[in-house]
Scaffold this motif. Structure first.
Motif, PDB file in Angstrom:
ATOM      1  N   SER A  47      -7.266 -25.538  30.903  1.00 45.85           N
ATOM      2  CA  SER A  47      -7.619 -24.282  31.565  1.00 45.85           C
ATOM      3  C   SER A  47      -8.919 -23.746  30.977  1.00 45.85           C
ATOM      4  O   SER A  47      -9.263 -24.054  29.830  1.00 45.85           O
TER       5      SER A  47
ATOM      6  N   GLN B 265      -9.625 -23.565  35.331  1.00 47.83           N
ATOM      7  CA  GLN B 265     -10.052 -24.551  36.325  1.00 47.83           C
ATOM      8  C   GLN B 265     -11.545 -24.456  36.569  1.00 47.83           C
ATOM      9  O   GLN B 265     -12.197 -25.460  36.833  1.00 47.83           O
ATOM     10  N   SER B 266     -12.081 -23.238  36.519  1.00 45.09           N
ATOM     11  CA  SER B 266     -13.519 -23.054  36.675  1.00 45.09           C
ATOM     12  C   SER B 266     -13.989 -21.927  35.780  1.00 45.09           C
ATOM     13  O   SER B 266     -13.202 -21.056  35.399  1.00 45.09           O
TER      14      SER B 266
ATOM     15  N   ILE C  81     -13.154 -23.900  26.708  1.00 42.10           N
ATOM     16  CA  ILE C  81     -12.202 -24.606  27.566  1.00 42.10           C
ATOM     17  C   ILE C  81     -11.024 -25.013  26.685  1.00 42.10           C
ATOM     18  O   ILE C  81     -11.222 -25.570  25.599  1.00 42.10           O
TER      19      ILE C  81
ATOM     20  N   THR D 214     -12.348 -28.822  34.145  1.00 38.60           N
ATOM     21  CA  THR D 214     -12.915 -27.478  34.251  1.00 38.60           C
ATOM     22  C   THR D 214     -14.339 -27.591  34.753  1.00 38.60           C
ATOM     23  O   THR D 214     -15.153 -28.301  34.142  1.00 38.60           O
TER      24      THR D 214
END
Lengths: 113, 115
Positions: free
Chosen positions: A7, A9-10, A21, A107
């Motif tokens: 996590s 995702q972005s 990240i 990510t």
């Protein structure tokens, strides 16, 4: 459990920011934790990796922090640059498992100028 | 120094057609792998090989076959293409299985659409 959960995702940061990240795993047999960087239209390429006997590893602007007791590890990108915009994958592998990497979901990082 | 070379780069198939994705490496690596990458899903291992003549299933092998007749080549075959096999396929290689024999070197992928 073979999963590696990654996590967010972005992620969008400004130039100079420090994106983080995170990844978590369950299998205590994992003994090598690489991070891969992937640019559009290209295959993943190894960025940095860590073994569980150290808590931190730095290579240039990239740092892995590793918490063995929590079974978590994270990637920090210091002084991020627009050229760091890419998809990042954490992974884990057990030496006794025929070299099979288990990847996180990825990510997508965007660093704005 | 080519590394891992995948061909073709792009392909569109019709449902039920078959094709072979080619992968070659020039690093004299023993281990080779096929992954598929779907959006938001990371990379999933399809098949792998620990040397010429030896292959084994990964996490998602259904609908695929592989062979490894030489150290250099590791083709992936789709026999009856299905829409669920629309994906980006990556081939990778590594010298061995222990952490000291990493990393895995990846090709640039084959983007496959099945319509």
């Amino acid at each position: 459990q073979q999963q590696v959960k990654q996590s967010p995702q972005s992620l969008i940061v400004q130039k100079g920011g420090i994106p983080i990240i995170n990844c978590a795993y369950e299998n205590t047999a994992f003994d090598y934790f690489p991070w891969y960087q992937q640019f559009p239209g290209k295959g993943p390429a190894l960025l940095i990796a860590i073994r569980p006997d150290v808590s931190e590893k730095k290579e240039g602007r990239f740092t892995i922090s590793f918490n063995k007791s929590a079974k978590q590890f994270s990637l920090h990108i210091m002084d991020s640059q627009p050229g760091d915009s890419a998809t990042y994958f954490c992974a884990a592998i057990s030496s006794g498992n025929t070299g099979k990497l288990i990847f996180g979901q990825g990510t997508t990082l965007q660093v704005k100028p | 120094n080519a590394g891992v070379t995948q061909t073709p780069k792009f392909r569109i198939l019709k449902i039920g057609q078959s094709m072979t994705l080619q992968c070659a490496q020039d690093m004299n690596h023993n281990y080779m792998y096929w992954y598929r990458q779907d959006p938001g899903m990371g990379l999933k291992l399809i098949y792998y090989s620990v040397g010429a003549g030896i292959t084994d299933k990964g996490e998602v092998p259904n609908g695929y076959n592989v062979s490894r007749s030489t150290t250099e080549d590791f083709p992936l075959r789709l026999e009856l293409a299905a829409p669920s096999q629309t994906s980006v396929y990556f081939c990778a290689s590594s010298y061995g299985q222990g952490y000291s024999n990493q990393p895995q070197h990846f090709g640039d992928g084959t983007r496959l659409s099945i319509l």
